[in-house]
Design a protein around this motif. Structure first.
Motif, PDB file in Angstrom:
ATOM      1  N   VAL A 176       0.812  -1.215   0.000  1.00  0.00           N
ATOM      2  CA  VAL A 176       0.000   0.000   0.000  1.00  0.00           C
ATOM      3  C   VAL A 176       0.846   1.266   0.000  1.00  0.00           C
ATOM      4  CG1 VAL A 176      -1.807  -1.193   1.257  1.00  0.00           C
ATOM      5  CG2 VAL A 176      -0.205   0.235   2.518  1.00  0.00           C
ATOM      6  N   ALA A 177       2.147   1.109   0.082  1.00  0.00           N
ATOM      7  CA  ALA A 177       3.016   2.277   0.248  1.00  0.00           C
ATOM      8  C   ALA A 177       2.853   3.299  -0.866  1.00  0.00           C
ATOM      9  CB  ALA A 177       4.474   1.823   0.338  1.00  0.00           C
ATOM     10  N   THR A 178       2.587   2.850  -2.082  1.00  0.00           N
ATOM     11  CA  THR A 178       2.501   3.782  -3.211  1.00  0.00           C
ATOM     12  C   THR A 178       1.064   4.127  -3.602  1.00  0.00           C
ATOM     13  OG1 THR A 178       2.562   1.949  -4.818  1.00  0.00           O
ATOM     14  CG2 THR A 178       4.672   2.925  -4.157  1.00  0.00           C
ATOM     15  N   SER A 179       0.081   3.559  -2.922  1.00  0.00           N
ATOM     16  CA  SER A 179      -1.308   3.730  -3.365  1.00  0.00           C
ATOM     17  C   SER A 179      -1.948   5.028  -2.883  1.00  0.00           C
ATOM     18  CB  SER A 179      -2.162   2.555  -2.878  1.00  0.00           C
ATOM     19  OG  SER A 179      -2.366   2.630  -1.480  1.00  0.00           O
ATOM     20  N   SER A 180      -1.523   5.518  -1.700  1.00  0.00           N
ATOM     21  CA  SER A 180      -2.159   6.676  -1.058  1.00  0.00           C
ATOM     22  C   SER A 180      -3.653   6.454  -0.863  1.00  0.00           C
ATOM     23  CB  SER A 180      -1.924   7.961  -1.870  1.00  0.00           C
ATOM     24  OG  SER A 180      -0.554   8.251  -1.947  1.00  0.00           O
ATOM     25  N   ALA A 181      -4.044   5.208  -0.617  1.00  0.00           N
ATOM     26  CA  ALA A 181      -5.463   4.865  -0.486  1.00  0.00           C
ATOM     27  C   ALA A 181      -6.071   5.465   0.776  1.00  0.00           C
ATOM     28  CB  ALA A 181      -5.638   3.347  -0.482  1.00  0.00           C
ATOM     29  N   ASP A 182      -7.320   5.913   0.664  1.00  0.00           N
ATOM     30  CA  ASP A 182      -8.034   6.445   1.823  1.00  0.00           C
ATOM     31  C   ASP A 182      -8.344   5.364   2.852  1.00  0.00           C
ATOM     32  OD1 ASP A 182      -8.123   9.090   1.054  1.00  0.00           O
ATOM     33  OD2 ASP A 182     -10.020   8.897  -0.002  1.00  0.00           O
ATOM     34  N   LEU A 183      -8.423   4.115   2.394  1.00  0.00           N
ATOM     35  CA  LEU A 183      -8.778   2.990   3.262  1.00  0.00           C
ATOM     36  C   LEU A 183      -7.884   1.818   2.919  1.00  0.00           C
ATOM     37  CD1 LEU A 183     -10.703   1.229   5.085  1.00  0.00           C
ATOM     38  CD2 LEU A 183     -12.152   0.994   3.061  1.00  0.00           C
ATOM     39  N   VAL A 184      -7.294   1.204   3.930  1.00  0.00           N
ATOM     40  CA  VAL A 184      -6.489   0.004   3.731  1.00  0.00           C
ATOM     41  C   VAL A 184      -7.019  -1.093   4.640  1.00  0.00           C
ATOM     42  CG1 VAL A 184      -4.217  -1.062   3.962  1.00  0.00           C
ATOM     43  CG2 VAL A 184      -4.416   1.283   3.077  1.00  0.00           C
ATOM     44  N   VAL A 185      -7.338  -2.240   4.049  1.00  0.00           N
ATOM     45  CA  VAL A 185      -7.736  -3.422   4.809  1.00  0.00           C
ATOM     46  C   VAL A 185      -6.538  -4.360   4.837  1.00  0.00           C
ATOM     47  CG1 VAL A 185      -9.318  -5.379   4.969  1.00  0.00           C
ATOM     48  CG2 VAL A 185     -10.145  -3.172   4.120  1.00  0.00           C
ATOM     49  N   SER A 186      -6.006  -4.619   6.016  1.00  0.00           N
ATOM     50  CA  SER A 186      -4.820  -5.451   6.163  1.00  0.00           C
ATOM     51  C   SER A 186      -5.199  -6.910   6.342  1.00  0.00           C
ATOM     52  CB  SER A 186      -3.982  -4.979   7.352  1.00  0.00           C
ATOM     53  OG  SER A 186      -3.557  -3.645   7.158  1.00  0.00           O
ATOM     54  N   GLU A 187      -4.377  -7.790   5.814  1.00  0.00           N
ATOM     55  CA  GLU A 187      -4.618  -9.225   5.888  1.00  0.00           C
ATOM     56  C   GLU A 187      -4.461  -9.734   7.327  1.00  0.00           C
ATOM     57  OE1 GLU A 187      -5.753 -10.958   3.559  1.00  0.00           O
ATOM     58  OE2 GLU A 187      -5.352  -9.804   1.752  1.00  0.00           O
ATOM     59  N   PRO A 188      -5.111 -10.868   7.642  1.00  0.00           N
ATOM     60  CA  PRO A 188      -4.964 -11.430   8.991  1.00  0.00           C
ATOM     61  C   PRO A 188      -3.500 -11.704   9.321  1.00  0.00           C
ATOM     62  CG  PRO A 188      -6.714 -12.549   7.790  1.00  0.00           C
ATOM     63  CD  PRO A 188      -6.020 -11.662   6.799  1.00  0.00           C
ATOM     64  N   GLY A 189      -3.122 -11.372  10.539  1.00  0.00           N
ATOM     65  CA  GLY A 189      -1.763 -11.649  10.987  1.00  0.00           C
ATOM     66  C   GLY A 189      -0.733 -10.624  10.570  1.00  0.00           C
ATOM     67  N   ALA A 195      -7.409   2.672   8.738  1.00  0.00           N
ATOM     68  CA  ALA A 195      -6.754   1.375   8.880  1.00  0.00           C
ATOM     69  C   ALA A 195      -7.768   0.361   9.390  1.00  0.00           C
ATOM     70  CB  ALA A 195      -5.584   1.471   9.857  1.00  0.00           C
ATOM     71  N   VAL A 196      -8.089  -0.611   8.550  1.00  0.00           N
ATOM     72  CA  VAL A 196      -9.038  -1.669   8.892  1.00  0.00           C
ATOM     73  C   VAL A 196      -8.300  -3.001   8.830  1.00  0.00           C
ATOM     74  CG1 VAL A 196     -11.160  -2.856   8.157  1.00  0.00           C
ATOM     75  CG2 VAL A 196     -11.024  -0.364   8.051  1.00  0.00           C
ATOM     76  N   VAL A 197      -8.604  -3.913   9.740  1.00  0.00           N
ATOM     77  CA  VAL A 197      -7.948  -5.217   9.754  1.00  0.00           C
ATOM     78  C   VAL A 197      -8.983  -6.326   9.638  1.00  0.00           C
ATOM     79  CG1 VAL A 197      -6.012  -4.384  11.133  1.00  0.00           C
ATOM     80  CG2 VAL A 197      -7.991  -5.413  12.279  1.00  0.00           C
ATOM     81  N   VAL A 198      -8.533  -7.475   9.150  1.00  0.00           N
ATOM     82  CA  VAL A 198      -9.354  -8.681   9.120  1.00  0.00           C
ATOM     83  C   VAL A 198      -8.995  -9.517  10.337  1.00  0.00           C
ATOM     84  CG1 VAL A 198      -9.933 -10.783   7.855  1.00  0.00           C
ATOM     85  CG2 VAL A 198      -9.459  -8.663   6.604  1.00  0.00           C
ATOM     86  N   ALA A 199      -9.970  -9.778  11.203  1.00  0.00           N
ATOM     87  CA  ALA A 199      -9.751 -10.595  12.404  1.00  0.00           C
ATOM     88  C   ALA A 199     -10.321 -11.982  12.150  1.00  0.00           C
ATOM     89  CB  ALA A 199     -10.426  -9.952  13.605  1.00  0.00           C
ATOM     90  N   ASP A 200      -9.465 -12.999  12.215  1.00  0.00           N
ATOM     91  CA  ASP A 200      -9.894 -14.355  11.894  1.00  0.00           C
ATOM     92  C   ASP A 200     -10.002 -15.262  13.113  1.00  0.00           C
ATOM     93  OD1 ASP A 200      -7.210 -14.512  12.431  1.00  0.00           O
ATOM     94  OD2 ASP A 200      -6.677 -15.588  10.598  1.00  0.00           O
ATOM     95  N   SER A 201      -9.973 -14.668  14.304  1.00  0.00           N
ATOM     96  CA  SER A 201     -10.136 -15.452  15.530  1.00  0.00           C
ATOM     97  C   SER A 201     -10.648 -14.529  16.630  1.00  0.00           C
ATOM     98  CB  SER A 201      -8.798 -16.067  15.969  1.00  0.00           C
ATOM     99  OG  SER A 201      -7.903 -15.049  16.402  1.00  0.00           O
ATOM    100  N   ALA A 202     -11.155 -15.125  17.706  1.00  0.00           N
ATOM    101  CA  ALA A 202     -11.655 -14.319  18.819  1.00  0.00           C
ATOM    102  C   ALA A 202     -10.537 -13.480  19.433  1.00  0.00           C
ATOM    103  CB  ALA A 202     -12.284 -15.227  19.876  1.00  0.00           C
ATOM    104  N   GLY A 203      -9.342 -14.057  19.524  1.00  0.00           N
ATOM    105  CA  GLY A 203      -8.214 -13.317  20.081  1.00  0.00           C
ATOM    106  C   GLY A 203      -7.829 -12.134  19.211  1.00  0.00           C
TER     107      GLY A 203
END
Length: 210
Positions: free
Chosen positions: A82-95, A107-115
């Protein structure tokens, strides 16, 4: 960068998050984004699991030209991509660590477990979370959607039927793939009544975000 309304305000008011692939060429992607805007998608995220960073950036810029000034466009990728995208929204992969496309980006994240869900909801640097349907009960407990101070979370569903089940379980925001034949309207209809009946304070509180 989106300018009319603050990005955090738009995130707080968002009901739908739609993932779309890069398509066969940028022009086709722009057409898809334009159609999603017409259907009132709130957040549109370009995602291609095997894409290189340059392709995501080209796709994001093509989609940006088709935006309507209301929705927010983003990418799903790791911090390096995402470094070159300048995106208004970034969804990060789990982990992976949460990332922003620019200093005031979401900054949005994907949570794949309760923890992972608990960690994300407790992290002040994370603006939103995407979860699996089996995590809805925990998310409702940890971050009640009707509480304006709760971090917004979206349930990833694969059909209107699974979306309906998620809403019945307490979800008030849905994420899904643009290839789903139901279209955005089918999912928004599931959310109309709960937002009208329960989310007034969230709507009012959203404008406290900057």
């Amino acid at each position: 960068m989106s300018a009319r309304m603050g990005l955090k305000t738009r995130l707080a008011l968002a009901r739908t998050l739609v993932f779309t692939g890069l398509q066969t060429e940028p022009r086709v992607l722009a057409d898809v984004v334009r159609q999603l805007c017409r259907q009132r998608a709130d957040l549109i995220v370009v995602w291609q699991p095997d894409a290189i960073a340059d392709d995501l950036t080209i796709g994001y810029r093509a989609g940006l030209e088709a935006m309507d000034g209301r929705a927010v466009l983003g990418v799903r990728a790791d911090a390096r991509s995402v470094a070159t995208s300048s995106a208004d929204l970034v969804v990060s992969e789990p982990g992976t660590r949460a990332a922003q496309g620019h200093q005031s980006g979401l900054a949005v994240v994907v949570a794949d477990s309760a923890g992972a869900l608990r960690t994300a909801l407790g992290d002040g640097q994370i603006d939103g979370v995407v979860i699996r349907p089996d995590l809805v009960a925990g998310a409702v407990w940890l971050a009640p959607p009707v509480d304006p101070s709760s971090t917004p979370w979206f349930v990833m569903v694969d059909s209107v039927a699974s979306g309906r089940s998620a809403v019945q379980a307490g979800a008030r925001r849905l994420a899904f793939d643009s290839a789903d034949g139901a279209g955005v309207r089918g999912y928004r209809e599931l959310l109309d009544a709960p937002w009208r009946d329960e989310m007034e304070q969230v709507g009012l509180g959203a404008f406290d975000n900057r």
